[in-house]
Scaffold this active site. Structure first.
Site: not given
Ligand code: TTP
Ligand code: MG
Length: 444
Positions: A23, A134-135
């Site tokens: 992730d 992103d996962e």
């Molecule tokens: P996430 O993997 O949940 O968040 P992240 O990568 O920004 O942070 P982390 O380090 O905690 O993993 O989500 C991936 C992308 O999805 C994030 O960069 C932006 C988008 N996203 C949204 O647009 N709205 C949301 O509510 C969330 C949770 C994520």
């Molecule tokens: Mg993320």
């Protein structure tokens, strides 16, 4: 020890699986930093529906520096602005370190970065389940092992995961957190455990003790409502849940109660299944330094074309469209394609069409990256289950050899790396002049 005898975590059907959950850290913000390196280390907020100077929209993500100020995903931008003022709105006496850099979501760009990351993941694992932009989950059981590396007390699996992480950092320039575990739900919790830039390994015998202190909310399948109900039963952690009476859980939550109980005990028999069948097969290669040398460019396109045609053939795929991608510094992505009258399997045609497309418009252009793609695929054997994708990249993309028979191996590489190796045999280096990464990506 109990979990070692549970099905799915132990030896009931062969050796323990090795699952990676990858992730990306504050992904959209990390992408913004790629094209604006001066944002590194600063609070960055990426807003959906956000417009510069305005206060509407919602936070898509915030960099970890911005999270320190209480800015988080899904928050209204107006709230974020109260907690973290916009750098442009500062007065002369305000502290610029306590202000945020606000940017608007640019999904197309984030997708292109994600494609580069996913290409590496597909290169590193035979089975990849992409869950979101992103996962992803990777099953790397056949690529590495739970055995200890010769050099110490780390597992080979840890060395492998570190290699994946370093490739993403070096080749794409964004940070990933990775969890390694014998099953999917534990790997997911592990990837989140030490964010950002985390690498957490949970060995087969450690699953239950790792999970024990984790809040129930983080157990896969437990939402806020269930968490509240569990709390009222005195169940706060995965350990409490694992120790709870299964009959009580079942009475409260039905069959889901039993499932949650098992998850908390480290049991998760889901296997990593690949995401869909590809719509296209492609490969791209980046130059170390941008070049306008037409023979260099042609040589790379020839090699990429041969590789793509070869992989299409080995997967029984015919194609109706042949295309190229030309990336002009810094991020100007151009794609061109030619449609054919019917599906073909013709390596020479892939090369000649790709070269024609290159010569027609980009002969004198300075390019940073080139790609070749075949699309509108049809498959001779509808039942091939491993057609999902990109498999191993084989040797470096730009080996520059000629016609179309079997020069780039699709054989998955052997286990990469021990505890400290970060350079497996197959990193796709190409020659020094072209250097650069080579990866398999879908660019439509
Ligand atoms: P996430 O993997 O949940 O968040 P992240 O990568 O920004 O942070 P982390 O380090 O905690 O993993 O989500 C991936 C992308 O999805 C994030 O960069 C932006 C988008 N996203 C949204 O647009 N709205 C949301 O509510 C969330 C949770 C994520
Ligand atoms: Mg993320």
């Amino acid at each position: 020890m109990a979990e070692e005898t549970l099905p799915g975590t132990a030896d009931d059907d062969g050796p323990d699986s090795i699952v990676l959950h990858v992730d990306m850290d504050c992904f959209y913000a990390a992408c913004e930093r790629l094209r604006e390196p001066e944002l590194e280390g600063k609070p960055v907020v990426v807003g959906m529906g956000y417009e510069p100077g305005e206060g509407h929209g919602a936070v898509a993500t915030a960099s970890y520096e911005a999270r320190e100020f209480g800015v988080e995903s899904a928050q209204p931008i107006s709230t974020a602005l109260e907690r973290l003022p916009r750098i442009d709105d500062l007065g002369p006496d305000d502290d610029p370190a306590a202000a945020g850099h606000y940017r608007t979501v640019d999904l197309e760009f984030y997708k292109s970065v994600a494609a580069d990351v996913k290409a590496i993941l597909h290169d590193c694992a035979d089975v990849v389940r992409e869950v979101s932009i992103d996962e992803a989950y990777l099953d790397v059981t056949d690529r590495t092992a739970w055995d200890l590396a010769a050099s110490g007390d780390r597992t080979l699996a840890e060395g492998f995961a570190r290699y994946v992480k370093q490739r993403i950092a070096r080749e794409v320039g964004v940070a990933a957190s990775i969890g390694v575990a014998p099953n999917m739900s534990t790997a997911k919790i592990a990837s989140d455990f030490d964010k950002p830039d985390g690498l957490v390994v949970v060995r087969p015998g450690e699953v239950r003790s790792f999970l024990a202190p984790i809040p129930v909310e983080e157990v896969h399948g437990v939402g806020p409502v269930t968490a509240r109900k569990l709390g009222s039963l005195g169940i706060e952690t995965a350990g409490d849940l694992a120790d709870a009476d299964a009959a009580v859980l079942e009475a409260e939550f039905g069959s889901r109660g039993r499932e949650l109980h098992e998850r908390a005990r480290g049991y998760d028999d889901r296997t990593v299944t690949p995401t869909g069948r590809p719509k296209s097969l492609s490969r791209e290669s980046a130059f170390t330094e941008p070049t306008d040398d037409s023979e260099d460019k042609r040589e790379v396109v020839r090699a990429l074309a041969a590789d793509v045609a070869d992989r299409a053939r080995s997967r029984g795929a015919m194609y109706r469209t042949i295309g190229i991608k030309v990336v002009v510094p810094p991020f100007d992505i151009n794609t061109r394609a030619t449609s054919l009258s019917g599906p073909v399997d013709d390596p020479e045609l892939v090369e000649s069409v790709a070269l024609d497309l290159l010569d027609a418009e980009f002969e004198a252009t300075t390019v940073r990256k080139l790609g070749v793609r075949v699309s509108k695929l049809s498959f001779a054997d509808a039942d091939q289950s491993s057609l999902d994708g990109w498999e191993s990249a084989g040797a470096g993309g730009a080996d520059g050899d000629g016609d179309g028979d079997g020069r780039v191996s699709d054989e998955p590489e052997a286990s990469a790396g021990d505890g400290d190796a970060d350079e497996p045999p197959n990193t796709g280096g190409g020659t020094p002049s072209r250097g650069g990464q080579s990866s398999l990506v879908e660019f439509d």
